[in-house]
Design an enzyme around this catalytic site. Structure first.
Site, PDB file in Angstrom:
ATOM      1  N   THR A  69       0.621  -1.295  -0.422  1.00 33.83           N
ATOM      2  CA  THR A  69       0.172   0.004   0.074  1.00 33.83           C
ATOM      3  C   THR A  69       1.113   1.405   0.544  1.00 33.83           C
ATOM      4  OG1 THR A  69      -0.790  -0.003   2.129  1.00 33.83           O
ATOM      5  CG2 THR A  69      -1.977  -1.531   1.178  1.00 33.83           C
ATOM      6  N   ASN A  77       3.998   1.328  -1.880  1.00 35.08           N
ATOM      7  CA  ASN A  77       4.342   1.484  -3.188  1.00 35.08           C
ATOM      8  C   ASN A  77       3.300   2.168  -3.903  1.00 35.08           C
ATOM      9  OD1 ASN A  77       6.494  -0.054  -1.880  1.00 35.08           O
ATOM     10  ND2 ASN A  77       5.531  -2.118  -2.863  1.00 35.08           N
ATOM     11  N   TYR A 126      10.184 -12.323   4.986  1.00 36.23           N
ATOM     12  CA  TYR A 126       9.996 -11.424   6.115  1.00 36.23           C
ATOM     13  C   TYR A 126      10.636 -12.243   7.450  1.00 36.23           C
ATOM     14  CZ  TYR A 126       6.734 -10.718   1.933  1.00 36.23           C
ATOM     15  OH  TYR A 126       6.228 -10.182   0.516  1.00 36.23           O
ATOM     16  N   TRP A 127      10.295 -10.904   7.947  1.00 33.20           N
ATOM     17  CA  TRP A 127      10.529 -11.131   9.490  1.00 33.20           C
ATOM     18  C   TRP A 127       9.711  -9.650  10.208  1.00 33.20           C
ATOM     19  CZ3 TRP A 127      13.874 -11.306   6.008  1.00 33.20           C
ATOM     20  CH2 TRP A 127      15.138 -12.512   5.551  1.00 33.20           C
ATOM     21  N   ARG A 128       7.930 -10.146  10.299  1.00 28.81           N
ATOM     22  CA  ARG A 128       7.271  -8.782  10.796  1.00 28.81           C
ATOM     23  C   ARG A 128       6.314  -9.204  11.404  1.00 28.81           C
ATOM     24  NH1 ARG A 128       3.819  -9.802   4.917  1.00 28.81           N
ATOM     25  NH2 ARG A 128       3.847  -7.569   5.545  1.00 28.81           N
ATOM     26  N   ARG A 130      -2.165 -13.293   0.071  1.00 25.71           N
ATOM     27  CA  ARG A 130      -1.130 -13.816   0.618  1.00 25.71           C
ATOM     28  C   ARG A 130      -1.234 -14.707   1.571  1.00 25.71           C
ATOM     29  NH1 ARG A 130       0.088 -11.189  -3.500  1.00 25.71           N
ATOM     30  NH2 ARG A 130       1.960 -10.412  -3.372  1.00 25.71           N
ATOM     31  N   ALA A 185       1.356  -9.746 -18.395  1.00 31.55           N
ATOM     32  CA  ALA A 185       2.031  -9.713 -19.103  1.00 31.55           C
ATOM     33  C   ALA A 185       0.497  -9.722 -20.207  1.00 31.55           C
ATOM     34  CB  ALA A 185       3.154 -10.415 -19.431  1.00 31.55           C
ATOM     35  N   ASP A 216       1.557  -2.858  -7.968  1.00 35.50           N
ATOM     36  CA  ASP A 216       0.837  -1.632  -6.673  1.00 35.50           C
ATOM     37  C   ASP A 216       1.840  -0.153  -7.692  1.00 35.50           C
ATOM     38  OD1 ASP A 216       1.176  -3.330  -4.689  1.00 35.50           O
ATOM     39  OD2 ASP A 216       3.064  -3.922  -4.377  1.00 35.50           O
TER      40      ASP A 216
END
Length: 307
Positions: free
Chosen positions: A32, A34, A102-104, A168, A229, A259
């Site tokens: 979001t 981006n 990821y580390w979140r 995701r 594409a 995005d």
């Protein structure tokens, strides 16, 4: 006349991307954010762009807030939480295709909707509200419910509410929760902007028409289906149109392709009211983005003027 407000809600993270020779480059990005970045790059001065999230009180949070502000994106709505830090992710690339680590889990952004009054004030001050499936996925269930309630109020008040399902599965506790919450996000929105590969893989859609029909049935007024594409299918108030992707000679990095399309599309649509022209414009921006490294491509490399 005062500027109108584009409000994007979600998580900005520390981004580590490949810099060659085993080195990593640090940046800041998140779906979001981006989209807010590209919306700001493409919108004129009659629109302000603000980001709603939560950050910690550490040096990295300070650096991120300064980066957001320098990009011309408003930071006054960002919550700062004692003892918290931003999330972090690393991009790995193979033949231009990305994978992420990821580390979140302890990210401050997981608490972005924990102050309902602040959230309501932010949403009420906006003309366009943008959020994503990732925004919903990172929140505790109670806070996701709070956010969706405010989003529904915004739609009922006539605001332009835009949702990218951005599916995701690893962020969700179960497929059932994911399906139900993403469907509720779409039901609460005016424009839904899904990616067909996600919808086919995780909702079982066998055609773009199935994706359009499912989101229209849920209550979306307009649906914009991105198909890489193979272009973009638009269904605006029931009217279908197709816009081809712009050809790219060498795909360098697909990070932020969707995005950037979303941000550029919404910026053009807000300025012109022409969805098909907005999709053509956004396809061009996305083509330039995937020709560069990283999620955020500098405005001068996008060939844009003004904003």
């Amino acid at each position: 006349m005062s500027a109108r407000r584009f409000l994007s809600i979600g998580e900005c993270m520390v981004e580590l991307s490949q810099a060659g020779d085993g080195l990593l480059r640090k940046g800041f990005a998140g779906d979001t954010f981006n989209t807010a970045w590209y919306a700001r790059a493409c919108l004129g001065p009659n629109w302000s762009v603000d980001y709603f999230t939560a950050l910690g009180d550490d040096a990295m949070s300070d650096e991120m807030a300064a980066f957001i502000d320098k990009a011309g994106i408003g930071t006054s709505l960002i919550r700062r939480l004692k003892g918290k830090t931003p999330g972090l992710y690393m991009i790995s690339l193979k033949n231009g295709e990305r994978s992420f680590s990821y580390w979140r889990d302890s990210s401050a952004a997981r608490s972005l909707a924990a102050d309902p009054d602040r959230l309501r004030e932010a949403v009420e001050s906006a003309d366009l509200v943008y959020f994503s499936g990732i925004t919903l996925a990172i929140l505790p269930q109670e806070d996701a419910t709070t956010l969706l309630a405010e989003i529904r109020r915004a739609k009922a008040a006539g605001k332009l509410v835009v949702f990218d399902p951005n599916i995701r599965p690893r962020l969700w506790s179960s497929y059932d929760v994911m399906h139900a919450t993403i469907s509720e996000g779409a039901r609460s929105s005016v424009i839904v902007m899904p990616s067909f590969d996600d919808e086919a893989a995780h909702f079982g859609d066998d055609s773009i028409e199935a994706t359009v029909n499912r989101y229209r049935t849920l209550g979306a007024v307009h649906v914009v289906v991105k198909n890489g594409a193979d272009g973009v299918r638009l269904n605006f108030a029931g009217q279908d149109s197709f816009v081809p992707a712009e050809k790219v000679e060498t795909v360098v990095d697909t990070t932020s392709a969707g995005d950037s399309f979303n941000g550029a599309f919404l910026a053009s649509y807000l300025e012109t009211g022409d969805a098909t022209a907005a999709a053509h414009f956004a396809a061009g921006v996305a083509a330039r983005v995937v020709s560069e490294h990283g999620a955020l491509v500098a405005k001068e490399k996008l060939g844009l003027k003004g904003g």
